[in-house]
Design an enzyme around this catalytic site. Structure first.
Site, mmCIF file in Angstrom:
data_model
loop_
_atom_site.group_PDB
_atom_site.id
_atom_site.type_symbol
_atom_site.label_atom_id
_atom_site.label_comp_id
_atom_site.label_asym_id
_atom_site.label_seq_id
_atom_site.Cartn_x
_atom_site.Cartn_y
_atom_site.Cartn_z
ATOM 1 N N LEU A 216 -21.043 -4.005 -34.810
ATOM 2 C CA LEU A 216 -21.446 -3.905 -36.204
ATOM 3 C C LEU A 216 -20.270 -4.266 -37.104
ATOM 4 O O LEU A 216 -19.174 -3.721 -36.942
ATOM 5 C CB LEU A 216 -21.906 -2.486 -36.548
ATOM 6 N N GLU A 217 -20.501 -5.168 -38.049
ATOM 7 C CA GLU A 217 -19.519 -5.509 -39.078
ATOM 8 C C GLU A 217 -20.135 -5.116 -40.418
ATOM 9 O O GLU A 217 -21.015 -5.804 -40.916
ATOM 10 C CB GLU A 217 -19.189 -7.003 -39.038
#
Length: 473
Positions: A216-217
């Site tokens: 996840l960014e």
């Protein structure tokens, strides 16, 4: 040209089958895929300039070249120079007294078929920059392009289809949130998402049903701390032109700033003079990127209205006013807002900066570390001791010293968040590792003393090995 769930299922099955026939692509195969991706970016340079301008209303072609297609190319070319070394098994030494001539190594095994959910703010770079890592690691990939950048996503789909067989790399374009959620439920070998935390939580929840590993960014509120020496024309100017880059619609963009309390008026004066010298009129300028849509435009202006109603000083640095046709917003400062205001609670994702006075570095660092972990944190100043203390003590995905965003754009460095700003990383050697499985291989030799000791029935040699684990009494 929206992709149906049935078509997505078919693509996924084709990639799974293709990976099953070749679970460890050789170096030449991987380099070929990287070179085809490189060629696709070069071939569609002009087209991507045009589609991004269409999707954002205004988007500099130089920004497209440097940070959209150029971001993909930079990572791609760096990986090509490193991949042969990265693919080598990692030999691990063993204790000969225990294992004889046995050997141990770690093989970097491709994970398989990876899904990548791309955001609207960097619809090319975020769609494909991680694909470099994934292809280098030997995987096959399906990218879900953003439905909010229709022109760019359509061209992205065509460009990839021209360069790749769909069993290697494919781009799909969903119609709505239901398609994106379905995308997350497939049994990927790894899933990546770039975007906001609210959707990120849902991606993680949906992927958990399959125990799918997830990167996840997520971004967040990225702080900037100006030291005494940082309150200078050149460094304030550097902050401002990075703050407004792509209209502030960047996950690593500085979100709010701490300024020494006794220099606050000086900082504001420098911000006004340097910005006005750069852009006497910014709104309408070719460098100005439009806000992606009316909803986000209204959201950003809502922060200003709320702050003004609360009695905050709100400053348009060169006197510009928003343009509701172009959806362009000038550079605004909100001075010392209350913590409960939206400008302090939300990721702004636009050219509005809250400016807070502070009295010591300890105060600023404690504030940053007491809030959600940011994707990026920035120190601006020439004091070496303060810069060292900042980068050591602040907990963030990455740190910039007198620079904004390049810690996340440089191909040699890993890029990823921590806590609320994400999990996992891409880019650099660490990115390659993130999309592989470190498969342990232990090859036992016939002269292994430990193997002899494990042979039943247990006897004196077994007892000797057991006693060797503990210190003499």
């Amino acid at each position: 040209m929206h992709t149906t769930t049935q078509e997505l299922d078919r693509l996924f099955a084709a990639q799974k089958a293709a990976f099953g026939r070749n679970t460890m692509p050789m170096l030449d195969e991987r380099l070929d895929r990287l070179r085809r991706l490189e060629a696709a970016m070069v071939r569609n340079r002009k087209g991507f300039q045009e589609t991004l301008a269409a999707d954002f209303g205004s988007h500099s072609p130089m920004v497209t070249d440097l940070f959209e297609t150029g971001g993909v190319l930079g990572r791609n070319r760096y990986i090509q120079t490193q991949l042969a070394e990265w693919m080598q098994p990692s030999e691990r030494p063993l204790n000969a007294y225990v294992h004889g001539q046995s050997s141990a190594r770690v093989i970097r095994q491709p994970k398989g078929v990876i899904g990548n959910l791309a955001p609207w703010n960097f619809p090319i770079e975020c769609a494909l920059v991680m694909v470099n890592d994934m292809l280098a690691a030997g995987n096959r990939v399906i990218v879900k392009a953003s439905e909010q950048t229709e022109a760019t996503s359509a061209l992205l789909r065509r460009a990839i289809a021209e360069a790749f067989d769909e069993s290697e790399l494919a781009v799909v374009c969903g119609e709505d949130i239901a398609f994106a959620e379905y995308f997350c439920t497939l049994p990927w070998d790894h899933l990546t998402y770039t975007g906001g935390g609210r959707i990120g939580r849902n991606v993680l929840r949906l992927a958990a049903e399959r125990l799918t590993p997830v990167t996840l960014e997520l971004g967040g509120k990225n702080p900037t701390v100006f030291s005494e020496s940082g309150v200078s024309a050149d460094l304030v100017e550097r902050f401002l032109y990075n703050r407004v880059f792509k209209g502030g619609q960047v996950c690593t963009s500085p979100d709010y700033a701490f300024v020494p309390a006794h220099r606050l008026d000086d900082w504001i004066a420098l911000a006004k003079s340097t910005w006005s010298a750069m852009y006497p009129s910014y709104v309408g300028h070719p460098d100005a990127t439009g806000t992606i849509n009316r909803r986000h435009y209204d959201r950003i202006l809502g922060y200003l209205s709320e702050a003004e109603a609360a009695g905050c000083t709100v400053i348009s640095l060169n006197g510009d006013t928003p343009d509701s046709e172009r959806l362009q917003i000038p550079m605004y400062l909100v001075i010392d807002p209350d913590e409960a205001l939206g400008v302090m609670t939300d990721e702004i994702f636009g050219p509005v900066t809250a400016v807070k006075p502070y009295t010591s570095l300890d105060e600023a660092v404690d504030y940053i570390n007491s809030h959600d972990r940011p994707l990026a944190a920035y120190f601006v100043g020439r004091e070496r001791d303060l810069a060292d203390a900042f980068q050591t003590r602040v907990i963030a995905g990455g740190i910039g010293i007198n620079v904004f965003g390049l810690q996340g754009a440089e191909p040699v460095l890993p890029f990823g968040g921590i806590g609320a700003s994400g999990m996992g990383c891409h880019s650099g050697y660490e990115g390659f590792l993130g999309f592989t499985h470190g498969k342990s291989v232990f090859e036992c030799a016939d002269d292994s003393p430990l193997m002899a000791a494990l042979k039943g029935p247990y006897g004196a040699m077994t007892q000797a090995f057991a006693d060797a684990v503990f210190p003499p009494s």
